[in-house]
Enzyme design. Structure first.
Site, PDB file in Angstrom:
ATOM      1  N   HIS A  17      -0.403   9.532  -5.224  1.00 58.27           N
ATOM      2  CA  HIS A  17      -0.728   9.319  -6.782  1.00 58.27           C
ATOM      3  C   HIS A  17      -1.461  10.574  -7.200  1.00 58.27           C
ATOM      4  CE1 HIS A  17      -0.748   4.841  -5.793  1.00 58.27           C
ATOM      5  NE2 HIS A  17       0.375   4.924  -6.580  1.00 58.27           N
ATOM      6  N   LYS A  41      -1.602 -11.544 -10.783  1.00 56.22           N
ATOM      7  CA  LYS A  41      -1.725 -11.186  -9.749  1.00 56.22           C
ATOM      8  C   LYS A  41      -3.148 -10.766  -9.393  1.00 56.22           C
ATOM      9  CE  LYS A  41       1.014  -8.025  -7.392  1.00 56.22           C
ATOM     10  NZ  LYS A  41       2.050  -6.805  -7.478  1.00 56.22           N
ATOM     11  N   ARG A  90       9.525   8.788  -4.600  1.00 58.10           N
ATOM     12  CA  ARG A  90       9.357   9.251  -3.185  1.00 58.10           C
ATOM     13  C   ARG A  90      10.688   9.042  -2.452  1.00 58.10           C
ATOM     14  NH1 ARG A  90       5.372   4.362  -2.491  1.00 58.10           N
ATOM     15  NH2 ARG A  90       7.126   3.412  -3.594  1.00 58.10           N
ATOM     16  N   SER A 128       0.591   2.352  -1.673  1.00 56.79           N
ATOM     17  CA  SER A 128      -0.754   1.581  -1.496  1.00 56.79           C
ATOM     18  C   SER A 128      -0.540   0.318  -0.395  1.00 56.79           C
ATOM     19  CB  SER A 128      -1.033   0.681  -2.883  1.00 56.79           C
ATOM     20  OG  SER A 128      -1.167   1.747  -3.841  1.00 56.79           O
TER      21      SER A 128
END
Ligand code: PNS
Length: 165
Positions: A17, A41, A90, A128
């Site tokens: 990031h 969440k 990615r 992450s």
């Protein structure tokens, strides 16, 4: 004044990031790193922790500031008066989800454009979620996260035998 927004969950921010933020901050006058505040969440870190980690990790980039948003990204974009969304790519596997997100946002706000920045090869496998998992099971995450994130992960998931009291 060209202002771009880099949205995400950043739970927590990784070096992948940071790389995308550095690249985009070099292209725009101002970059807002926008952390999604999702009431549905919980996540691993709360919104204040995520923002603090992101601020710490991005302190070396003067034209970046960290904020958070709730609800629709396009509403935040309009509130920030920005028409540029930055997303990192990615691998091909990211594409389908990113394509859907970009198309949905275009449908909701045709004036907003999504820019994709391809990540550095060394970060192409980073997420992450995988960082947390590797750390949780005792693997090395050296070079994957900023020092402040590493410190907080250690506080949150102390290695067995380490008394954190
Ligand atoms: O880091 P992430 O989890 O891949 O980021 C996803 C994010 C936060 C960019 C996306 O979930 C989002 O924009 N959420 C806000 C809700 C929204 O605007 N949804 C409409 C597009 S489907």
């Amino acid at each position: 004044m060209r202002k771009a927004v880099y949205p995400g969950s950043f739970d927590p921010i990784t070096n992948g990031h940071v790389y995308i933020a550095e690249r985009s901050a070099a292209l725009f006058d101002e970059l807002v790193v926008a952390v999604l505040f999702n009431t549905q969440k919980q996540g691993t870190f709360n919104i204040e922790e995520r923002k603090a980690m992101a601020r710490e990790a991005l302190i070396h980039i003067p034209n970046v500031h960290v904020s958070s948003f709730e609800g629709l990204l396009v509403d935040f974009m309009r509130q920030e008066r920005s028409r540029i969304i930055i997303r990192g790519l990615r691998a091909l596997s990211d594409f389908e989800y990113e394509f859907q997100l970009a198309q949905m946002n275009r449908q909701l706000a045709p004036e907003i454009e999504t820019f994709f920045i391809v990540t550095e090869a060394q970060y192409s496998y980073l997420s992450s979620r995988s960082v947390k998992e590797v750390f949780h099971f005792g693997g090395s995450i050296q070079g994957m996260v900023p020092p402040g994130v590493y410190r907080r992960l250690r506080e949150r998931f102390p290695p067995p035998g380490l008394d954190m009291r």
